[in-house]
Each structure stands twice: as C-alpha cells, then as structure tokens.
Scaffold this motif. Structure first.
Motif, PDB file in Angstrom:
ATOM      1  N   ASN A  36       0.849  -1.173   0.000  1.00  0.00           N
ATOM      2  CA  ASN A  36       0.000   0.000   0.000  1.00  0.00           C
ATOM      3  C   ASN A  36       0.893   1.235   0.000  1.00  0.00           C
ATOM      4  O   ASN A  36       2.026   1.202   0.503  1.00  0.00           O
ATOM      5  CB  ASN A  36      -0.897   0.006   1.237  1.00  0.00           C
ATOM      6  N   TYR A  41      -4.306  -1.078  -8.219  1.00  0.00           N
ATOM      7  CA  TYR A  41      -4.440  -0.254  -7.016  1.00  0.00           C
ATOM      8  C   TYR A  41      -5.797   0.436  -6.944  1.00  0.00           C
ATOM      9  O   TYR A  41      -6.280   0.989  -7.934  1.00  0.00           O
ATOM     10  CB  TYR A  41      -3.330   0.807  -6.961  1.00  0.00           C
ATOM     11  N   GLU A  42      -6.387   0.396  -5.737  1.00  0.00           N
ATOM     12  CA  GLU A  42      -7.551   1.224  -5.440  1.00  0.00           C
ATOM     13  C   GLU A  42      -7.004   2.603  -5.080  1.00  0.00           C
ATOM     14  O   GLU A  42      -6.176   2.724  -4.161  1.00  0.00           O
ATOM     15  CB  GLU A  42      -8.332   0.645  -4.257  1.00  0.00           C
ATOM     16  N   THR A  43      -7.429   3.618  -5.768  1.00  0.00           N
ATOM     17  CA  THR A  43      -6.858   4.951  -5.552  1.00  0.00           C
ATOM     18  C   THR A  43      -7.863   5.864  -4.862  1.00  0.00           C
ATOM     19  O   THR A  43      -9.059   5.832  -5.149  1.00  0.00           O
ATOM     20  CB  THR A  43      -6.416   5.572  -6.885  1.00  0.00           C
ATOM     21  N   ILE A  70      -9.186   4.171   5.317  1.00  0.00           N
ATOM     22  CA  ILE A  70      -8.321   3.115   5.859  1.00  0.00           C
ATOM     23  C   ILE A  70      -9.165   1.997   6.452  1.00  0.00           C
ATOM     24  O   ILE A  70      -8.880   0.805   6.261  1.00  0.00           O
ATOM     25  CB  ILE A  70      -7.349   3.702   6.904  1.00  0.00           C
ATOM     26  N   ALA A 108     -10.537   0.085   3.498  1.00  0.00           N
ATOM     27  CA  ALA A 108      -9.480  -0.600   2.745  1.00  0.00           C
ATOM     28  C   ALA A 108      -8.996  -1.847   3.473  1.00  0.00           C
ATOM     29  O   ALA A 108      -8.567  -2.824   2.844  1.00  0.00           O
ATOM     30  CB  ALA A 108      -8.323   0.356   2.501  1.00  0.00           C
ATOM     31  N   SER A 152      -7.295  -5.803  -2.360  1.00  0.00           N
ATOM     32  CA  SER A 152      -6.497  -5.029  -3.313  1.00  0.00           C
ATOM     33  C   SER A 152      -5.636  -3.989  -2.601  1.00  0.00           C
ATOM     34  O   SER A 152      -6.042  -3.422  -1.582  1.00  0.00           O
ATOM     35  CB  SER A 152      -7.410  -4.339  -4.328  1.00  0.00           C
ATOM     36  N   PRO A 153      -4.445  -3.722  -3.131  1.00  0.00           N
ATOM     37  CA  PRO A 153      -3.590  -2.678  -2.547  1.00  0.00           C
ATOM     38  C   PRO A 153      -4.200  -1.298  -2.812  1.00  0.00           C
ATOM     39  O   PRO A 153      -5.000  -1.139  -3.739  1.00  0.00           O
ATOM     40  CB  PRO A 153      -2.271  -2.841  -3.292  1.00  0.00           C
ATOM     41  N   PHE A 154      -3.842  -0.336  -1.983  1.00  0.00           N
ATOM     42  CA  PHE A 154      -4.418   0.998  -2.163  1.00  0.00           C
ATOM     43  C   PHE A 154      -3.337   2.072  -2.246  1.00  0.00           C
ATOM     44  O   PHE A 154      -2.220   1.913  -1.738  1.00  0.00           O
ATOM     45  CB  PHE A 154      -5.411   1.320  -1.046  1.00  0.00           C
ATOM     46  N   PHE A 155      -3.701   3.150  -2.899  1.00  0.00           N
ATOM     47  CA  PHE A 155      -2.871   4.345  -2.991  1.00  0.00           C
ATOM     48  C   PHE A 155      -3.712   5.520  -2.499  1.00  0.00           C
ATOM     49  O   PHE A 155      -4.778   5.803  -3.045  1.00  0.00           O
ATOM     50  CB  PHE A 155      -2.414   4.581  -4.432  1.00  0.00           C
ATOM     51  N   LEU A 199      -2.149  -2.586   8.935  1.00  0.00           N
ATOM     52  CA  LEU A 199      -1.733  -2.302   7.558  1.00  0.00           C
ATOM     53  C   LEU A 199      -0.332  -1.717   7.443  1.00  0.00           C
ATOM     54  O   LEU A 199       0.234  -1.652   6.357  1.00  0.00           O
ATOM     55  CB  LEU A 199      -2.728  -1.335   6.902  1.00  0.00           C
ATOM     56  N   THR A 257       2.948  -1.107   4.139  1.00  0.00           N
ATOM     57  CA  THR A 257       2.616   0.208   3.596  1.00  0.00           C
ATOM     58  C   THR A 257       3.842   1.108   3.551  1.00  0.00           C
ATOM     59  O   THR A 257       4.609   1.177   4.515  1.00  0.00           O
ATOM     60  CB  THR A 257       1.520   0.880   4.456  1.00  0.00           C
TER      61      THR A 257
END
Length: 478
Positions: free
Chosen positions: A29, A122-124, A198, A201, A206-209, A303, A307
């Motif tokens: 992340n 990435y989930e943005t 957060i 998420a 899925s990873p996030f940005f 997380l 991250t």
C-alpha cells in the motif's frame, strides 16, 4: 509410487499458485501525505527546536529523510498549482503547465499518477486540497472532500499585526471563516476522510494508494487556541535573515501587490514576524496531530507493515525571512521542503543529503507499484538513494523559476545563482559556508569565474526544461 509422485507434484503446484496469488495480493500500500507551505525548517526533528511535531518526528525516526528536496517553482503566484501539476503529471514545470491545459479538457488523464497506479490493480483515493486542472473524480477511484487551493480568507487576516495592541484577529475565532468554514477545521476534515478510507481498505484484498492533501500550514494561520497557547511569543526567534524590506522584491515579482506579501505590514517588524511564525507553528502542530491519528489508524488496522508512507510539502515559505512572507522566491526556505519515506525495507533514522525534487515521490510510488516509468516522466525514483544502493543525485543541478520573466535559479556544487531578469540583478551564494543565504558574493571579483560558469549551466538547464526566457543577452554582459 506414481500416485504419490502425482500428489506431491499437485501439492507443489498448488503451493506455488498460492504463493503467486499471495504475492499478487500483497503489493504494498502507498500513502502520500502532502502539506502546503511547509518549509524544511518546520519539523522539530530536522533542527527546529521551537516547533512541536512529534508525528513528523516519528516519520524521521522510522524512515529515511531527504534533507535537500526542492520544488522547481511556478508559473504564477500560486506556486502550489505548479508543484501539484508536476506531482500528478510527473513532468517538469513548463511541461506540466502545458499538460494541465489538456487535463482541463479531460484529455491525457490516463497519464496521471493515480491512473498509472490503477494499471497495477491499485484502489486509488484522494481527499483534501486539489488545485489541479484534472477533475479528481475522473482519475481516482474514490474521492473524499475536495478542498479549494486555499481556505476562504477575510480582510482581517492581512496587514497584521500592526503592533501589540492589534488584537482583532485571533486564530481560533471561527467568525473569520478560513479553516473554520463549514464548522470543522479543514485539517480534521481531511484526517477523518483518510481514517474512514483506511477502515474500508482494511476489509479488501487489493492494494491501495492514498493521496492525502492538507491545506495546512498555508494561511490563514488558524488553529484551536490550545495550539497557539503552546507557543510563548517570547520564545519565538526572529530569523537571522530578517530585514524590514527585501531590496529586490518589486523587480522579482514579490512586492507589495503580491497576495502572500500583504499578510504582514510594510516595512516588516520583528513583532509581526514573530506573531506570524507563532501562528504558523501552531497550525503545523495541529496538522501534526491529524497525521498522528492517521498513522495510528494504519497500525490499528494491521496495515502498516505492508505500507510505504511518503511525506512532503508542495513548497516552503519565508514567514519573515529575507523580509519576505511568501514562497515566490528562490531561497531555500521557500523552495526546500521536508521529505520522509517510511516503508518495510527503508532504513530507519537515515538522512540523505543528495539534491532531489519533491516530485520524485511520484516516480518512487510507480516503482513500488510495478509500473514501468513512461518516457514523459521527468522525475526519478528515490528508492535507490533511500536504501543506499545509489549515492549520487540523478540531477546535475537544481532548477528554479518564478513566472515567465521574474526569477531564475540554479543550485549546483554547493553554490546558488539567482537571476532577476527585469532588473538584471544577479545574486550568488556559497551554500557550504553560508547555508542561510545571508551574504551575496556575486560582486566579489574572485567569484567572476564561478558566476559565469553557473550562468552558462543555467542557460543549458533552461533548454532542458523548455524554458522560453532568453537570458543570453544578460549572460553576454558578464
């Protein structure tokens, strides 16, 4: 026997498949914390004993800090506009200005930072100050509050304080709007948005940005009274570079008509500078507490271990240094920012003095996400420097600009050359022996060679940056 071998092979294939799936799911992340108007001097752990910033200090302790990170400047008084356009596009200042016109027409959006992250799953997410031509909901998957370039201000916040009896303005008075407009302080609003994302998420694979952009510590310098009370005015120092008026302010485009410069009275007084710095510090400490809450939410949700956190600001601020209040100048207090990187394999408590640009954060995030950096991106990843794999800067020199013809700068080999083309004024600073940029040595005859060499390098750098200002006639006079 054959049956047993087949079972072992199938088990091995299953394990390999599971490992590959786990690896796919466990992309790191990435959280980007972006402040506004925060000088590299506005962090306690980076040498300012006056300011209180425990959360930012924690980032310094837990990761690598780039002590010489710069913004290139801007094409108008809103330096943040150019800085953020460079960050989202990955392009140098004048090219970022060009691509911004396309963004306003919903063109070239696939080339923006969040869209590139999305290509790797990435989930943005974005919340806070935007000030970029592209519409955030067109390039991010999820968007919180979208805040304007600066909080709505009022006339009472300018030309003050006149003296010790000038007490109309108070940072905690909500009737003056600004950060208080809407009921909740804007820094708290952004923090709440970030913590909510957060929480959500943490429930996904899925990873996030996250692009978390605070308006603070940009003026109006407003925070709750308890934060202002942390700073006794008697303990606030007047900067060593203090002067009542900067002699070249008008010809450099940072004179009495520039909005930022109107915040304090002309000529500057020591009292006005101290009050502005007190309120600047208080707003920064209030911001720091919001960052603390975000970091704690990340840990609470389990997380943090996977991250990477990038912290920086879009540019610095003078707040009384060199007789200036704003960021529309080429001095380090206005061009240089804090930049911290924290992550699973990033050395702790490490400091790197190599010259970098703050927009290198974008290229660093792309590398972590597994995005092949497109050719149009000017900036470079910081990860090699952060980990000690690389030691040299990827830039021959640092470039600085303000408006089409008001200021130009080059920083190279521990020297800084500043040019004010309109008045043909040239300044030279020996940064190794004069890091606070107090002594202009351009007129010293023994520096004539260095002056001409740096000016020639500046002209070459202009060509690399697509800078249309012609400085050759002035160079010819040296």
């Amino acid at each position: 026997m054959r049956k047993n071998i087949l079972i072992i092979l199938l088990a091995g294939l299953c394990q390999l498949s599971c490992q590959q799936e786990k690896k796919k799911v466990e992309k790191p992340n990435i959280i980007f914390l972006y402040t506004d108007d925060q000088s590299f001097k506005a962090v306690h752990a980076l040498g300012n004993s006056e300011i209180i910033t425990p959360a930012m200090d924690r980032l310094v302790d837990e990761g690598t800090t780039f002590t010489h990170a710069y913004n290139m400047g801007g094409w108008n008084g809103a330096i943040c506009l150019a800085s953020r356009a460079m960050m989202i596009s990955g392009r140098s200042v004048w090219r970022a200005q060009q691509i911004s016109h396309n963004y306003s027409k919903d063109e070239d959006l696939d080339k923006t930072w969040p869209r590139l992250m999305q290509t790797q799953g990435y989930e943005t997410y974005m919340t806070g100050k935007w000030h970029v031509q592209a519409k955030p909901d067109k390039i991010f998957n999820h968007v919180g509050h979208v805040l304007r370039g600066m909080p709505f201000d009022t006339p009472e916040g300018y030309n003050r304080p006149q003296n010790e009896n000038d007490t109309l303005w108070k940072p905690w008075k909500k009737e003056f709007g600004g950060y208080w407009k809407g009921g909740k302080h804007w820094s708290e609003l952004v923090k709440d948005d970030a913590m909510s994302f957060i929480d959500s998420a943490a429930q996904k694979q899925s990873p996030f940005f996250m692009y978390i952009a605070f308006n603070a510590p940009h003026d109006p310098r407003q925070s709750p009274k308890s934060y202002v009370d942390k700073y006794n005015l008697d303990n606030i120092a007047v900067p060593e570079s203090y002067m009542p008026l900067y002699p070249y302010a008008e010809t450099m485009g940072a004179g009495r008509n520039l909005r930022d410069e109107k915040l304090a009275p002309f000529p500057r007084t020591e009292y006005a500078v101290k009050v502005n710095r007190q309120e600047y510090y208080a707003l920064t400490t209030h911001l720091d507490d919001q960052i603390r809450d975000i970091l704690e939410a990340l840990e609470k949700r389990g997380l943090k271990e996977n991250t990477y956190i990038f912290f920086t600001s879009d540019h610095g601020l003078a707040v009384g240094e060199h007789g200036l209040m704003g960021k529309q100048n080429m001095y380090d207090h206005s061009m240089r920012v804090p930049l911290m990187v924290v992550g699973p394999d990033i050395p702790k408590g490490n400091k790197v003095g190599t010259d970098v640009y703050l927009q290198d954060v974008m290229a660093s995030a792309l590398e972590l996400a597994g995005v092949d950096k497109p050719d149009y991106i000017t900036f470079n990843s910081l990860l090699g420097l952060a980990k000690g794999i690389k030691t040299k800067s990827q830039y021959q020199a640092v470039y600085g600009t303000y408006e089409k013809g008001s200021q130009r700068m080059i920083r190279k080999d521990n020297y800084k050359l500043i040019v004010y083309p309109k008045s043909e004024q040239i300044l030279l600073y020996d940064l190794k022996n004069d890091p606070k940029e107090l002594h202009d040595i351009a007129s010293n005859k023994e520096n004539a060679g260095k002056l001409k060499s740096l000016f020639g390098d500046l002209i070459k750098l202009q060509q690399e940056m697509s800078d249309q200002l012609d400085l050759k006639p002035l160079y010819a006079k040296l």
